[in-house]
Scaffold this motif. Sequence first.
Motif, mmCIF file in Angstrom:
data_model
loop_
_atom_site.group_PDB
_atom_site.id
_atom_site.type_symbol
_atom_site.label_atom_id
_atom_site.label_comp_id
_atom_site.label_asym_id
_atom_site.label_seq_id
_atom_site.Cartn_x
_atom_site.Cartn_y
_atom_site.Cartn_z
ATOM 1 N N LEU A 224 36.429 49.751 33.155
ATOM 2 C CA LEU A 224 35.268 50.628 33.263
ATOM 3 C C LEU A 224 34.604 50.540 34.633
ATOM 4 O O LEU A 224 33.863 51.449 35.025
ATOM 5 N N LEU A 225 34.857 49.455 35.363
ATOM 6 C CA LEU A 225 34.266 49.310 36.691
ATOM 7 C C LEU A 225 34.919 50.281 37.670
ATOM 8 O O LEU A 225 36.121 50.525 37.596
ATOM 9 N N PRO A 226 34.163 50.811 38.624
ATOM 10 C CA PRO A 226 34.753 51.706 39.628
ATOM 11 C C PRO A 226 35.606 50.914 40.619
ATOM 12 O O PRO A 226 35.469 49.693 40.756
ATOM 13 N N SER A 227 36.477 51.598 41.330
ATOM 14 C CA SER A 227 37.399 50.933 42.253
ATOM 15 C C SER A 227 36.685 50.268 43.430
ATOM 16 O O SER A 227 37.257 49.404 44.089
ATOM 17 N N ARG A 228 35.450 50.635 43.693
ATOM 18 C CA ARG A 228 34.686 50.028 44.796
ATOM 19 C C ARG A 228 34.010 48.711 44.381
ATOM 20 O O ARG A 228 33.460 47.995 45.220
ATOM 21 N N LEU A 245 41.850 40.018 35.023
ATOM 22 C CA LEU A 245 41.266 40.062 36.368
ATOM 23 C C LEU A 245 42.358 40.150 37.431
ATOM 24 O O LEU A 245 42.253 40.937 38.382
ATOM 25 N N ILE A 246 43.402 39.354 37.260
ATOM 26 C CA ILE A 246 44.531 39.405 38.205
ATOM 27 C C ILE A 246 45.126 40.804 38.241
ATOM 28 O O ILE A 246 45.383 41.364 39.313
ATOM 29 N N ALA A 247 45.327 41.379 37.069
ATOM 30 C CA ALA A 247 45.919 42.721 36.990
ATOM 31 C C ALA A 247 45.031 43.755 37.673
ATOM 32 O O ALA A 247 45.519 44.640 38.389
ATOM 33 N N ALA A 248 43.722 43.644 37.469
ATOM 34 C CA ALA A 248 42.793 44.599 38.073
ATOM 35 C C ALA A 248 42.795 44.493 39.594
ATOM 36 O O ALA A 248 42.743 45.505 40.306
ATOM 37 N N LEU A 249 42.895 43.270 40.101
ATOM 38 C CA LEU A 249 42.906 43.077 41.552
ATOM 39 C C LEU A 249 44.220 43.535 42.168
ATOM 40 O O LEU A 249 44.248 44.172 43.229
ATOM 41 N N GLU A 250 45.309 43.214 41.528
ATOM 42 C CA GLU A 250 46.619 43.590 42.059
ATOM 43 C C GLU A 250 46.820 45.103 42.045
ATOM 44 O O GLU A 250 47.464 45.664 42.938
ATOM 45 N N SER A 251 46.262 45.758 41.048
ATOM 46 C CA SER A 251 46.418 47.215 40.958
ATOM 47 C C SER A 251 45.411 47.953 41.823
ATOM 48 O O SER A 251 45.560 49.163 42.063
ATOM 49 N N GLY A 252 44.385 47.268 42.285
ATOM 50 C CA GLY A 252 43.354 47.907 43.080
ATOM 51 C C GLY A 252 42.319 48.641 42.265
ATOM 52 O O GLY A 252 41.541 49.431 42.813
ATOM 53 N N SER A 253 42.264 48.371 40.967
ATOM 54 C CA SER A 253 41.279 49.075 40.146
ATOM 55 C C SER A 253 39.863 48.555 40.404
ATOM 56 O O SER A 253 38.883 49.227 40.053
ATOM 57 N N ILE A 254 39.736 47.376 41.000
ATOM 58 C CA ILE A 254 38.464 46.915 41.547
ATOM 59 C C ILE A 254 38.726 46.438 42.978
ATOM 60 O O ILE A 254 39.867 46.110 43.336
ATOM 61 N N LEU A 273 46.311 32.659 40.139
ATOM 62 C CA LEU A 273 45.060 33.049 40.781
ATOM 63 C C LEU A 273 45.099 32.804 42.290
ATOM 64 O O LEU A 273 44.535 33.577 43.067
ATOM 65 N N TRP A 274 45.778 31.736 42.713
ATOM 66 C CA TRP A 274 45.798 31.391 44.130
ATOM 67 C C TRP A 274 46.361 32.512 44.999
ATOM 68 O O TRP A 274 45.895 32.732 46.108
ATOM 69 N N GLY A 275 47.357 33.192 44.503
ATOM 70 C CA GLY A 275 48.005 34.226 45.309
ATOM 71 C C GLY A 275 47.526 35.632 45.027
ATOM 72 O O GLY A 275 48.113 36.598 45.522
ATOM 73 N N THR A 276 46.466 35.771 44.247
ATOM 74 C CA THR A 276 46.006 37.100 43.856
ATOM 75 C C THR A 276 45.301 37.808 45.015
ATOM 76 O O THR A 276 44.482 37.218 45.728
ATOM 77 N N LYS A 277 45.617 39.066 45.170
ATOM 78 C CA LYS A 277 45.056 39.885 46.243
ATOM 79 C C LYS A 277 43.545 40.058 46.069
ATOM 80 O O LYS A 277 43.048 40.255 44.964
#
Length: 319
Positions: A224-228, A245-254, A273-277
């Motif tokens: 539900l959070l915007p990409s920004r 959270l990892i999935a959201a960061l890797e996909s760029g959804s946040i 988590l260590w390597g997550t974008k």
Amino acid sequence: MKILAPTIIPLDTQKLGLQAEDTLVSYDPTELLPAEHYDADVMISWGNTNEQLQDAAKNLSQVKLVQALLAGPDQARAAGFRDEAVICSGIGLHSLTVAEHALALTLNFVRFLPLLSEEQDNSRWAGELGGPQELHPVDKVTTLLGARVLIWGFGSIGQSTARLFQAFGAQVQGVARSAGERSGFPVIAVDDIEQYLPQTDILVMILPAAAETENALNEQRLELLPSRAFVVNVGRGVTVDEDALIAALESGSIAGAAVDVVKQEPLPSDSPLWGTKNLVITPHSAGGRPVNPEELIAHNLCAVRAEVSGETADYRNKM
């Protein structure tokens, strides 16, 4: 009274209001208590290992007060102290320092510091991040001025955090069990949070560990959070679904996240988590510096004395 104080925190004894008959005994919170101190009336806990605290709970047969300096009393409550012992938390002792850390983690993203650090390592002048800039570019948060900040968990720490963000020009709302107003800030009920997440620029998590808060920030709410949006967690690690959270960061959804707490601490070296974008990790370092604990301790020592004398005992932060 015999009062046990941990060696790892210097206490100003002049501020504790000790009486002539009181004995203040220092103890190592990482070592088992010597049997000669099993008669203690008060134990101040800070930096204790679980084993040490559980052993103390088993042997302190007349302890009346366990004064934890942690913001949450979870460890002290789980140790198994006798039912007659009053357990008090250190609520308020860490509000300013945790708020400061939450703000620092947020500014780290808003002012592009991770990216600028990479460019510095590459000896590159990132001119595109300097010079003329839009104040509010589309789908980016580049300033706290006018940023919509949602602080989930609006107790003492949350309200201190809100004041700092407001001072930087942010529009702040709290999230708590029930709606209303606290310290001059509007507060929404947690049951309504899904309505506000799509308009949120920065979500600050300051939730305690409890059955109802486990994975409170789950896949559905992250979507539900915007990409920004940026997510900052300075509460407890169990409140965030780390895989989601990892999935959201890797996909760029946040846009990014910063966590000072994780589900398994210390975080194993092989954790994904260590390597997550776009993820910043700090080692549970937001608090760790109780502010003026002597005032709280002195107040609750007075409550112990009142209870012993048969008067009404006014314990602060009793759990």
